[in-house]
Enzyme design. Sequence first.
Site, PDB file in Angstrom:
ATOM      1  N   GLY A 169       0.824  -1.201   0.000  1.00 36.76           N
ATOM      2  CA  GLY A 169       0.000   0.000   0.000  1.00 36.76           C
ATOM      3  C   GLY A 169       0.856   1.247   0.000  1.00 36.76           C
ATOM      4  O   GLY A 169       2.009   1.248  -0.436  1.00 36.76           O
ATOM      5  N   GLY A 170       0.286   2.301   0.554  1.00 35.25           N
ATOM      6  CA  GLY A 170       0.984   3.585   0.580  1.00 35.25           C
ATOM      7  C   GLY A 170       2.324   3.504   1.294  1.00 35.25           C
ATOM      8  O   GLY A 170       3.219   4.322   1.064  1.00 35.25           O
ATOM      9  N   ALA A 403      23.697  11.470 -27.572  1.00 30.21           N
ATOM     10  CA  ALA A 403      24.106  10.569 -26.490  1.00 30.21           C
ATOM     11  C   ALA A 403      25.540  10.872 -26.051  1.00 30.21           C
ATOM     12  O   ALA A 403      25.884  10.720 -24.878  1.00 30.21           O
ATOM     13  CB  ALA A 403      23.967   9.117 -26.938  1.00 30.21           C
TER      14      ALA A 403
HETATM   15  C1  HXC Z   1      -3.421  -4.160  11.650  1.00 32.56           C
HETATM   16  C2  HXC Z   1      -2.372  -6.049  10.904  1.00 32.56           C
HETATM   17  C3  HXC Z   1      -2.130  -5.420   9.663  1.00 32.56           C
HETATM   18  C4  HXC Z   1      -2.588  -4.083   9.478  1.00 32.56           C
HETATM   19  C5  HXC Z   1      -1.287  -7.394   9.613  1.00 32.56           C
HETATM   20  N1  HXC Z   1      -1.847  -7.268  10.817  1.00 32.56           N
HETATM   21  N2  HXC Z   1      -1.461  -6.282   8.884  1.00 32.56           N
HETATM   22  N3  HXC Z   1      -3.018  -5.410  11.880  1.00 32.56           N
HETATM   23  N4  HXC Z   1      -3.233  -3.497  10.513  1.00 32.56           N
HETATM   24  N5  HXC Z   1      -2.383  -3.427   8.348  1.00 32.56           N
HETATM   25  C6  HXC Z   1      -1.858  -8.235  11.889  1.00 32.56           C
HETATM   26  C7  HXC Z   1      -2.701  -9.447  11.610  1.00 32.56           C
HETATM   27  O1  HXC Z   1      -4.031  -9.205  11.968  1.00 32.56           O
HETATM   28  C8  HXC Z   1      -2.040 -10.490  12.511  1.00 32.56           C
HETATM   29  O2  HXC Z   1      -2.470 -10.277  13.817  1.00 32.56           O
HETATM   30  C9  HXC Z   1      -0.596 -10.120  12.467  1.00 32.56           C
HETATM   31  O3  HXC Z   1      -0.555  -8.763  12.031  1.00 32.56           O
HETATM   32  C10 HXC Z   1       0.198 -10.952  11.493  1.00 32.56           C
HETATM   33  O4  HXC Z   1      -0.476 -10.936  10.247  1.00 32.56           O
HETATM   34  P1  HXC Z   1      -0.806 -12.271   9.449  1.00 32.56           P
HETATM   35  O5  HXC Z   1      -1.837 -11.931   8.460  1.00 32.56           O
HETATM   36  O6  HXC Z   1      -1.083 -13.373  10.392  1.00 32.56           O
HETATM   37  O7  HXC Z   1       0.584 -12.558   8.762  1.00 32.56           O
HETATM   38  P2  HXC Z   1       0.883 -13.099   7.323  1.00 32.56           P
HETATM   39  O8  HXC Z   1       0.045 -14.295   7.042  1.00 32.56           O
HETATM   40  O9  HXC Z   1       2.372 -13.238   7.243  1.00 32.56           O
HETATM   41  O10 HXC Z   1       0.414 -11.948   6.312  1.00 32.56           O
HETATM   42  C11 HXC Z   1       1.028 -10.699   6.292  1.00 32.56           C
HETATM   43  C12 HXC Z   1       0.257  -9.702   5.403  1.00 32.56           C
HETATM   44  C13 HXC Z   1      -1.219  -9.679   5.835  1.00 32.56           C
HETATM   45  C14 HXC Z   1       0.400 -10.127   3.952  1.00 32.56           C
HETATM   46  C15 HXC Z   1       0.939  -8.347   5.564  1.00 32.56           C
HETATM   47  O11 HXC Z   1      -1.288  -9.537   7.232  1.00 32.56           O
HETATM   48  C16 HXC Z   1      -1.990  -8.560   5.203  1.00 32.56           C
HETATM   49  O12 HXC Z   1      -2.383  -8.659   4.051  1.00 32.56           O
HETATM   50  N6  HXC Z   1      -2.223  -7.515   5.982  1.00 32.56           N
HETATM   51  C17 HXC Z   1      -3.038  -6.396   5.565  1.00 32.56           C
HETATM   52  C18 HXC Z   1      -2.313  -5.540   4.571  1.00 32.56           C
HETATM   53  C19 HXC Z   1      -3.036  -4.281   4.269  1.00 32.56           C
HETATM   54  O13 HXC Z   1      -4.096  -4.330   3.618  1.00 32.56           O
HETATM   55  N7  HXC Z   1      -2.575  -3.194   4.843  1.00 32.56           N
HETATM   56  C20 HXC Z   1      -3.172  -1.905   4.727  1.00 32.56           C
HETATM   57  C21 HXC Z   1      -2.680  -1.348   3.420  1.00 32.56           C
HETATM   58  S1  HXC Z   1      -3.366   0.197   3.100  1.00 32.56           S
HETATM   59  P3  HXC Z   1      -2.539 -11.473  14.898  1.00 32.56           P
HETATM   60  O14 HXC Z   1      -3.158 -10.844  16.099  1.00 32.56           O
HETATM   61  O15 HXC Z   1      -3.387 -12.543  14.276  1.00 32.56           O
HETATM   62  O16 HXC Z   1      -1.134 -11.927  15.119  1.00 32.56           O
HETATM   63  C22 HXC Z   1      -2.175   1.224   3.541  1.00 32.56           C
HETATM   64  C23 HXC Z   1      -2.633   2.626   3.423  1.00 32.56           C
HETATM   65  C24 HXC Z   1      -1.556   3.553   3.181  1.00 32.56           C
HETATM   66  O17 HXC Z   1      -1.145   0.860   3.924  1.00 32.56           O
HETATM   67  C25 HXC Z   1      -0.701   3.835   4.333  1.00 32.56           C
HETATM   68  C26 HXC Z   1       0.378   4.789   4.161  1.00 32.56           C
HETATM   69  C27 HXC Z   1       0.077   5.924   3.316  1.00 32.56           C
END
Ligand code: HXC
Length: 512
Positions: A169-170, A403
Site C-alpha cells: 500500500g501507501g 548521447a
Molecule cells: C493491523 C495487521 C495489519 C494491518 C497485519 N496485521 N497487517 N493489523 N493493521 N495493516 C496483523 C494481523 O491481523 C495479525 O495479527 C498479524 O498482524 C500478522 O499478520 P498475518 O496476516 O497473520 O501474517 P501473514 O500471514 O504473514 O500476512 C502478512 C500480510 C497480511 C500479507 C501483511 O497480514 C496482510 O495482508 N495484511 C493487511 C495488509 C493491508 O491491507 N494493509 C493496509 C494497506 S493500506 P494477529 O493478532 O493474528 O497476530 C495502507 C494505506 C496507506 O497501507 C498507508 C500509508 C500511506
Amino acid sequence: MRKQVDDLLAARKEARLGGGEKRLQKQRDAGKMTARERIDALVDGGSFQEIGLFRKNRTTSFGMDTADMPADGVVTGTAAVLGRPIHLASQDFTVVGGSAGETHSLKVAEMMRGALKCGTPFVFINDSGGARIQEGIDSLHGYGAVFYENVKLSGTVPQISIIAGPCAGGAAYSPALTDFIIQTRKAHMFITGPNVIKQVTGEEVTADALGGADAHQSVSGVNHFVADDDEQAILICKKLLSFLPQNNTEDAPILDPDPYIEDDPEMRDTVPVDGNKGYDVREVIRRLVDHEDFLEVQAGYAMNIVIGFARINGRSIGVVANQPQVMAGVLDINASDKASKFVRFCNAFNIPLVTLVDVPGFLPGVAQEAGGIIRHGAKMLYAYSAATVPKITVVLRKAYGGAYLAMCAKDLGADSVYAWPTAEIAVMGAEGAASVVFKKEIDAAEDPAARRQELIQEYRNVYSTPFMAAARGLVDDVIDPATTRRNVAMALEILINKRELRPAKKHGLGPV
Ligand code: HXC
C-alpha cells in the site's frame, strides 16, 4: 531502589520480546531475522541506543487500548555503523504485523528529524502489514509525517530502506522517497496486492511476479539491490554506507587507499577496436578502481548502462558507464532514468563522477518515442549539467550525437575529458553519415558498394577519431588506455576541492 531497578529490568526485557517468543520463533522459522536481530547485525557491537521502547499508541477503539504492543511495533534509536553514527528504525512484524499506527510512524519520523539535526544517515528496515487498520486516519497521519521527513532529508543525509518483509500500500512510498532500496527475496512491495488486483481488474498474478525482489530489480527498477536474505541485505547496507558521506556538507571517508597508479598495459585489451563487437565494461571499471572493488547499483535493471560506487586512491567515486554488451550500450528511457537519478545522488553527496563512454546513440523506435524518450533522455542532460561535483569523462570508443553529449561531454561541464585512441566522437557512425551525406554520389558511382566503403572510410578518417575533438579542445587528451587509472586519479586529486557557483534559485525544473 533495588526493587525498582529489578522491575525496570523485567519491564525492559519483556518489552524487548516484542510480540512474544512464539511470534519471534515464527519469524525465524520463516528464514527471517527479528527486528532487533537485524539491528544487532547492522550496527557496531554495543553501539545501539534505543529511543522510545516504552512509547504507546493512544487509540482506544478496536481493542487497541488493551493490546500488548511493545515499542508500538517499531524499534528506533541511534547506533554506529563502521564507526560512524546513524539513526535507524526497524519494524517489528511480531507486534500487530509491524503495522504502522500513529505512534509507530511518529517514532520513525522522530528518528528522521534526529538524522537531519545531527547530519547522520537514516536506515529504515521495513517489515510491516502497512497502515494499522484499527487506527484509521491516525495511522495515515503518522505515515504522512514519515513521507514529509523523507522529503526534508532528501539530498541532506543519505536514506537507505531495507525491505525485509511485506511493504504494501501507501507504505511503499516511503522507501520510494529514499535514495536506495535493498530488498530481500523474502519481501514483497506493491501498492495493490494480487488479491485486490484480481478483484479490480480480473488479472491473476503471483506476489513474487508482482512485487518480489527480482521483479523490482529487473522489471520495475524500484529496488537498487536484491539480497537473498536479511544477512546479505545488511552486508549490502554496510558496504553502501562505507562509500557515502554522513551528510551533504561532508565528503565520503577516504578508505583503504590503493596508490598503485602505475600503467596497466592489459587495459589496452579490454575494448575491441571493432565497434560492432560487444564487451563487458565492468572489466574496464574493475581495472580502473581500487582493489577491483565495484559496488554495482541496479545491476539487473536497464543493463545497457552500468552505475555504481568505487574508490580511486581511497576516494569514493560514482561510476556511470555504457554497457556495450547489452543493446550495444544504447541510451533508452530506463537507462536514462537509472543513470540520471544516480548522477543527482552523487552530486547531492559530493561524490565525484567518473563517466565511461561507448554509446551509439539514443535507442530509435516507436515505443521509445511514445514512452517519452525526449523527456527521459533530457534527464541525463539535466543531471550532468546541474552536477557541480568533479566530473571526469573517458571516451572509450563510440560517442555519437546527443548521447555523446548526454554522457557528460565537455560542454555539459565535464572538468576533464580523456579519449582512448579507439574513440569515435562524431555526430553519428560513419556508415549512417555516408548514407545521408553522400547518397547521390554513391548512387551515381559505377560500383556503388565500393564507393560507399571509400566514402565511409573518408568520413571516418576525418570525424570518427578522437583527434578532431582534441583539436577543438572538447577532449583534453588522447591517452594510452594503460594510463587511464593514473590520469583519472590525478584529475581527481586536482579537482577534489573544486567549487562551482551557480545562480541562486529555489530549485531547477528538471524533466521528470
Ligand atoms: C493491523 C495487521 C495489519 C494491518 C497485519 N496485521 N497487517 N493489523 N493493521 N495493516 C496483523 C494481523 O491481523 C495479525 O495479527 C498479524 O498482524 C500478522 O499478520 P498475518 O496476516 O497473520 O501474517 P501473514 O500471514 O504473514 O500476512 C502478512 C500480510 C497480511 C500479507 C501483511 O497480514 C496482510 O495482508 N495484511 C493487511 C495488509 C493491508 O491491507 N494493509 C493496509 C494497506 S493500506 P494477529 O493478532 O493474528 O497476530 C495502507 C494505506 C496507506 O497501507 C498507508 C500509508 C500511506
